[in-house]
Enzyme design. Structure first.
Site, PDB file in Angstrom:
ATOM      1  CB  SER A 146      -0.904   0.022   1.232  1.00  0.00           C
ATOM      2  OG  SER A 146      -0.196   0.454   2.385  1.00  0.00           O
ATOM      3  CG  ASP A 147       1.449   5.740  -1.552  1.00  0.00           C
ATOM      4  OD1 ASP A 147       2.379   5.985  -0.749  1.00  0.00           O
ATOM      5  OD2 ASP A 147       1.338   6.323  -2.643  1.00  0.00           O
ATOM      6  CE1 TYR A 148       4.919   7.338   5.797  1.00  0.00           C
ATOM      7  CE2 TYR A 148       2.788   8.049   6.627  1.00  0.00           C
ATOM      8  CZ  TYR A 148       4.152   7.848   6.812  1.00  0.00           C
ATOM      9  OH  TYR A 148       4.720   8.168   8.014  1.00  0.00           O
TER      10      TYR A 148
END
Length: 720
Positions: free
Chosen positions: A261-263
């Protein structure tokens, strides 16, 4: 030989889940007895600390070694963490932003710069990079256009694939080899109104035709990881989008790598209104194939509970852990968890003279000569030079996402010109600020005086480097502040003026274009930007970059892009500046951009002498040879990118008015002539039809050579 399945069999469920968790390096601050600060903030315990599978945002090799050692001492399974970082356009020695690098149309240069950054990053402990970023873009208001190669899917895919290959090196398990993560899947660059993180609403046809191909090209090139985008796509956030993550990515494309996932994107499912709480957010992400959760704790807190409840099985968890451990094994971390990173290696590897020479070459190759009314190149015989503008003596030109690059280590324009012409009198006047809200004109008089007294003027304008990049979106794409007024005063005082433009995106600089004798777009050129600018201004380098994202005349034209379809009521280019009632046009601007995709001038005079087709009909399994002859009608050696475009004249789905299908960059000496040959085959003519089938259709096509709004030759052929 290490048996990963046996290793997994001996792990507890909590230890397995830990492999799916990634946090910032600062979670290791404090002692096990004092679990405060970042640990508490992330909802972690001391036991969690030694289960975490990966970290990001560490400082250097010293910190990486300390953290890895501490982790291994506390982990009974002795599974190394993997250290990840955004190495976008250099680690310590910074080369031009990706939007500029793509405009070099030079895959060898891209590979050289990428290999350099891979070795530097490896010396500092980086093992995985969140690169390449291949988001397709059409709207210059979006700050992250600087990270892409622009508005052409083929170019994005080619450059992204080249980076994957270069980061891997000959052996990814050895020093200098990095695993790669393609991002942001999918259509992050289609954010509504050009506003970062905003929703995206696109038809499947447009997605498949323009936005998805570059991700697929990187997967075909062997990319190791994939990062879903932040945005909602057609109503569902990417990380929880079953169609995107399962049907297309896993089933159609067969991607078997790791998805991260992104942040905090998993946690943001709550904010999106898709999940009621962290448990539900974690359920959606895991169900749809997100293997590693970055900087949120849904998996650590709730995945075991969901396995106990029968929502997921431990076998599903094991399959994900195996993928992550296989990546660590391919990276060679079980043999050497540090991969040769050390302060000593970092010191001798980063920011070397050789690396500086490479990024200087790259900055020369990527700069785009937008306009030149015979002013450039300047003669070195001039005695007085005025360097005017907010970027005249400014180190902040390396660009956003420059990783561990330091502004103070960059070469300014002043330093570059002084180094090249040590005996010339140089007057430096800032003139005004580069900020949009600073309108002080008190230094105009000094700037005008310096311009009048100088033989030549180098006017250094642009947007601050933190006006582009993640979260930095703009509604006004003109020069910030009073720079246009400064330009008008300075050019009025001395017509022997060239503008150096520093920017992370296409700007709407119609006013500047109307008054400036020459405009050389440096983009954000990196560590050696000032030296490269001096090379180009004084003829020791010849501009050869092309723009890969359209420059609008006005921000009101955005999104604007070259590969658009016709409307039922198009307006001819000849009538572009005239309002035509009941046609698709603006009453106050016209449709044509300021500078089109593929535009870029040279000090050489390249003449396209002709284009020929080997035949005018092609069978489904045949090919047409296209030959293009280019002559350098000048005494200056230079490089030219020969661009081949196609148009499908009649099809079941409206097709772009032009579409780049091939290119080749050539070097021509003075008065030299070269012939470039392209092979056009049926797969190059395929498109996604209304049934979302990737097909070609028999009929009439044209092939053209030139650039988006300026074709030199066009020939017609048929597909039988």
């Amino acid at each position: 030989m290490l048996d990963l399945k046996k290793l997994i069999d001996g792990m507890t469920v909590e230890e397995k889940i830990g492999q799916l968790a990634q946090f910032n390096a600062n979670v290791f601050s404090g002692s096990d007895a004092d679990i405060t600060g970042p640990l508490v903030k992330n909802g972690l315990t001391g036991d969690d600390l030694y289960r975490i599978g990966s970290l990001l945002n560490f400082k250097d090799s010293k910190e990486m070694n300390e953290l890895q050692k501490r982790h291994l001492e506390g982990d009974r399974n002795k599974i190394p963490m993997v250290f990840m970082m955004d190495v976008i356009h250099g680690y310590r020695t910074i080369f031009p932003i990706p939007l500029a690098l793509g405009g070099s149309f030079d895959t060898e240069l891209v590979e050289e710069c990428t290999r350099m950054s891979a070795v530097e990053a490896s010396s500092a402990g980086v093992q995985v990079t969140f690169t390449p970023m291949v988001d397709y873009v059409r709207d210059a208001r979006w700050g992250r256009v600087m990270e892409t190669c622009g508005e052409e899917p083929i170019l994005n895919g080619i450059m992204g694939a080249a980076q994957v290959k270069a980061f891997h090196g000959e052996d990814m398990s050895k020093f200098g080899g990095l695993a790669t993560c393609v991002k942001h899947y999918a259509a992050y660059g289609g954010a509504e109104a050009g506003r970062d993180y905003n929703q995206v609403e696109l038809s499947e046809h447009i997605l498949r035709e323009f936005y998805l191909p570059a991700y697929k090209a990187c997967i075909d090139a062997g990319v190791d990881m994939l990062m879903p985008s932040f945005n909602v796509l057609n109503g569902v956030p990417a990380v929880a989008n079953s169609w995107l993550m399962k049907k297309v990515l896993r089933e159609e494309w067969g991607f078997e790598g790791v998805v991260i996932s992104d942040y905090d994107a998993v946690g943001e499912l709550i904010t999106h209104g898709i999940a009621a709480d962290k448990k539900e957010a974690a359920k959606y992400a895991f169900k749809n194939g997100c293997d590693i959760e970055m900087c949120s704790n849904g998996y650590i807190k709730h995945l075991k509970e969901m396995i106990e409840e029968g929502i997921f099985t431990e076998e599903q968890l094991d399959a994900v852990v195996l993928k992550i451990l296989e990546l660590k094994k391919r990276l060679g971390l079980f043999e050497d968890p540090y991969k040769g990173a050390s302060p000593e290696t970092e010191e001798k590897t980063c920011l070397t003279a050789e690396n500086r020479a490479l990024v200087r070459k790259a900055a020369n190759e990527c700069a785009v000569l937008l306009k030149n009314d015979g002013v450039l190149p300047f003669s070195k015989e001039h005695k007085k030079i005025a360097l005017i503008g907010p970027f005249a003596d400014n180190h902040n030109i390396i660009g956003f996402w420059s990783c561990c690059g330091k502004n103070e280590e960059s070469v300014t324009v002043k330093q570059g010109v002084q180094s090249k012409l040590p005996d010339v009198e140089i007057k430096v006047v800032k003139g005004c600020s580069d900020k949009w809200n600073e309108i002080d004109k008190s230094r105009f008089d000094e700037a005008v005086k310096a311009a009048r007294e100088a033989d030549i003027v180098i006017l250094c304008l642009g947007e601050p480097q933190n006006y582009s990049g993640e979260g930095n979106c703009r509604t006004d794409l003109d020069l910030p502040g009073v720079q246009n007024e400064l330009a008008e005063k300075v050019i009025g005082a001395n017509s022997n003026t060239a503008v150096l433009l520093f920017t992370g995106r296409p700007l709407a600089i119609s006013k500047l274009d109307s008054i400036a004798p020459a405009i050389l777009n440096m983009w954000f050129p990196g560590t050696e930007g000032g030296n490269a600018a001096a090379d180009l201004l004084f003829g020791d380098a010849n501009p050869s970059g092309k723009i890969t994202m359209t420059f609008p005349k006005s921000v009101g034209q955005c999104p604007i892009y070259y590969n658009h379809t016709n409307t039922g009521r198009p307006i001819s280019k000849q009538r572009d500046e005239m309002h035509n009632p009941y046609a698709s046009n603006y009453i106050d601007c016209g449709n044509l951009p300021l500078y089109s995709f593929g535009h870029g001038l040279s000090y050489s005079n390249f003449v396209y002498e002709g284009m020929t087709l080997s035949k005018k009909e092609m069978n489904i399994d045949g090919e047409i040879k296209v030959t293009v002859t280019v002559y350098n009608d000048s005494d200056i050696a230079g490089k030219e990118t020969v661009q081949l475009y196609m148009r499908d004249l009649v099809a079941s789905t409206a097709r772009p008015v032009q579409q780049l299908i091939a290119f080749e960059k050539i070097t021509l000496g003075p008065k030299e002539r070269k012939t470039v040959e392209f092979a056009v085959t049926e797969p190059m003519l395929r498109f996604w039809n209304s049934e979302n089938e990737f097909v070609s259709e028999k009929g009439e096509f044209t092939l053209s050579v030139g650039y988006a709004d300026n074709m030199y030759y066009t020939e017609r052929f048929s597909l039988k």
